[in-house]
Design a protein around this motif. Structure first.
Motif, short mmCIF file in Angstrom:
data_model
loop_
_atom_site.label_atom_id
_atom_site.label_comp_id
_atom_site.label_asym_id
_atom_site.label_seq_id
_atom_site.Cartn_x
_atom_site.Cartn_y
_atom_site.Cartn_z
N LYS A 115 25.48 30.27 31.89
CA LYS A 115 26.57 30.75 32.75
C LYS A 115 26.95 32.18 32.39
CE LYS A 115 28.35 26.32 34.09
NZ LYS A 115 26.96 25.87 33.98
N CYS A 124 29.64 35.22 33.65
CA CYS A 124 30.81 35.51 34.48
C CYS A 124 30.96 37.04 34.61
CB CYS A 124 32.04 34.91 33.81
SG CYS A 124 33.55 35.17 34.74
N GLN A 156 38.51 40.08 31.59
CA GLN A 156 37.81 39.16 30.69
C GLN A 156 38.80 38.47 29.75
OE1 GLN A 156 34.89 41.03 28.16
NE2 GLN A 156 34.45 39.14 27.06
N LEU A 160 40.60 35.65 31.49
CA LEU A 160 39.77 34.46 31.61
C LEU A 160 39.63 33.75 30.26
CD1 LEU A 160 37.10 35.92 34.00
CD2 LEU A 160 38.31 33.79 34.40
N PHE A 183 36.47 28.62 30.24
CA PHE A 183 35.10 29.11 30.43
C PHE A 183 34.46 29.36 29.08
CE2 PHE A 183 32.09 32.69 31.16
CZ PHE A 183 31.22 32.02 32.01
N TYR A 233 29.87 36.80 29.41
CA TYR A 233 30.47 37.68 30.42
C TYR A 233 29.58 38.88 30.68
CZ TYR A 233 34.85 35.20 29.65
OH TYR A 233 35.82 34.25 29.57
N ILE A 265 28.94 33.63 37.91
CA ILE A 265 30.27 33.39 38.49
C ILE A 265 30.92 34.75 38.74
CG2 ILE A 265 32.54 32.40 38.04
CD1 ILE A 265 30.66 30.65 35.93
N ALA A 301 33.84 36.98 39.22
CA ALA A 301 35.29 36.94 38.99
C ALA A 301 35.88 38.34 39.14
CB ALA A 301 35.58 36.37 37.59
N ARG A 342 31.84 32.00 43.27
CA ARG A 342 32.98 32.91 43.26
C ARG A 342 34.18 32.08 42.82
NH1 ARG A 342 35.58 37.27 42.97
NH2 ARG A 342 36.61 38.34 44.70
N LEU A 343 35.12 32.68 42.09
CA LEU A 343 36.36 31.98 41.74
C LEU A 343 36.99 31.43 43.01
CD1 LEU A 343 38.37 34.08 39.13
CD2 LEU A 343 36.74 32.25 38.74
#
Lengths: 196, 196
Positions: free
Chosen positions: A81, A83, A91, A94, A100, A104, A140, A142, A169-170
């Motif tokens: 994953k 983001c 960041q 989040l 999460f 990133y 993802i 964000a 997408r969020l």
């Protein structure tokens, strides 16, 4: 303004800060000179140290003093994953949720054609390299829910989908703790369409 | 917030600027690091130079790099008139009018008991020494027309009158170019009382 070229030079220099015009810069300069000379040394040293030492993480593009930042070095995270956020502040927001545990990528900006900021000015090619390393299966998005943030998400999302990645997408919807009566119509409409 | 103690130190340092909270400080730090490293060096140097070189004029208390500022050294000015202002910016505004050819005294602040700023914190004893040098016959109080500025003018005015000087205050009245309909009532009342 004062009888001193050093004060004028200081006011001119402080105007380079974002959101600071000549009135604010004068107020800052006079305040520091009159009440807080200690802070002048401290700010000067902090600026010089940061300018000399802060660079971009080779993997996620955030600000760091090491070649790779501590989040990217954390091997317990979920490498499938990734983001994508606009700034280190996003960041941090989040991370504070604790929801999460992947990695990133920090764009350090957003697409903004009106300000002349195109794909090359935000680290999009670096992002593609990072996202296509083989381990990442879901990206993802964000970025912020502003016009520029949405456009940035759209451009990145389309490009990564074409390269075979799952792109999400969020969720948009009603914020926690809010009463419907006071939520704007666009948000309610999105919450209706995305109901589950 | 970022993965860098230098960035965090920079944000903390920038918060020492007046009117700058943690959000503004982060925005400034990220902007400088991302887009304007050149400005970081420039601001740092300007701060250090100003901190090292700027002092107060021995006669008028304004900021200067010399022992006595250029206005105080200008022998063509009218030594019988001394104008008291709060800041160098106020002095600059008066100078731009070209309507005053005397000398100045810059308080570098105003009385503000609520903020713990008393007569000793603004150069009042230095002002008395300057005003009572024998040459000055009229002191013009040009502090701001705010609650603190008015209180400052009152305290200084009373003390200097007792010492035998003529003390005047900038006139209050309707600003140039304004329509009475849109001027606040306090200003119109003052203009009526001070009619000439």
């Amino acid at each position: 303004m004062a009888d001193s070229s050093a004060v004028d030079a200081l006011i001119e220099a402080l105007r380079r800060l974002p959101g600071v015009g000549v009135k604010s810069a004068s107020r800052m300069a006079f305040h520091l000179l009159q009440h807080d000379r200690d802070a002048m040394q401290r700010i000067a040293r902090a600026l010089q140290e940061a300018a000399a030492e802060v660079r971009h993480c080779e993997r996620c593009n955030t600000f760091t003093e090491a070649p790779v930042c501590s989040v990217c070095l954390d091997a317990r995270r979920d490498a499938t994953k990734l983001c994508v956020v606009e700034t280190p502040a996003d960041q941090a927001a989040l991370e504070r949720t604790g929801a999460f545990r992947g990695y990133y990528f920090v764009l350090m900006g957003k697409l903004s054609p009106l300000d002349g900021i195109g794909p090359k000015d935000i680290g999009i090619s670096k992002l593609f390299e990072r996202a296509l390393d083989g381990a990442v299966s879901e990206v993802i998005l964000a970025t912020n829910f502003t016009a520029e943030g949405e456009a940035t998400a759209h451009v990145i999302g389309e490009a990564l989908r074409q390269r075979g990645l799952t792109v999400t997408r969020l969720a948009r919807g009603v914020p926690a703790g809010s009463e419907l009566e006071y939520v704007d119509l666009g948000t309610i409409a999105h919450a209706l369409v995305d109901r589950r």
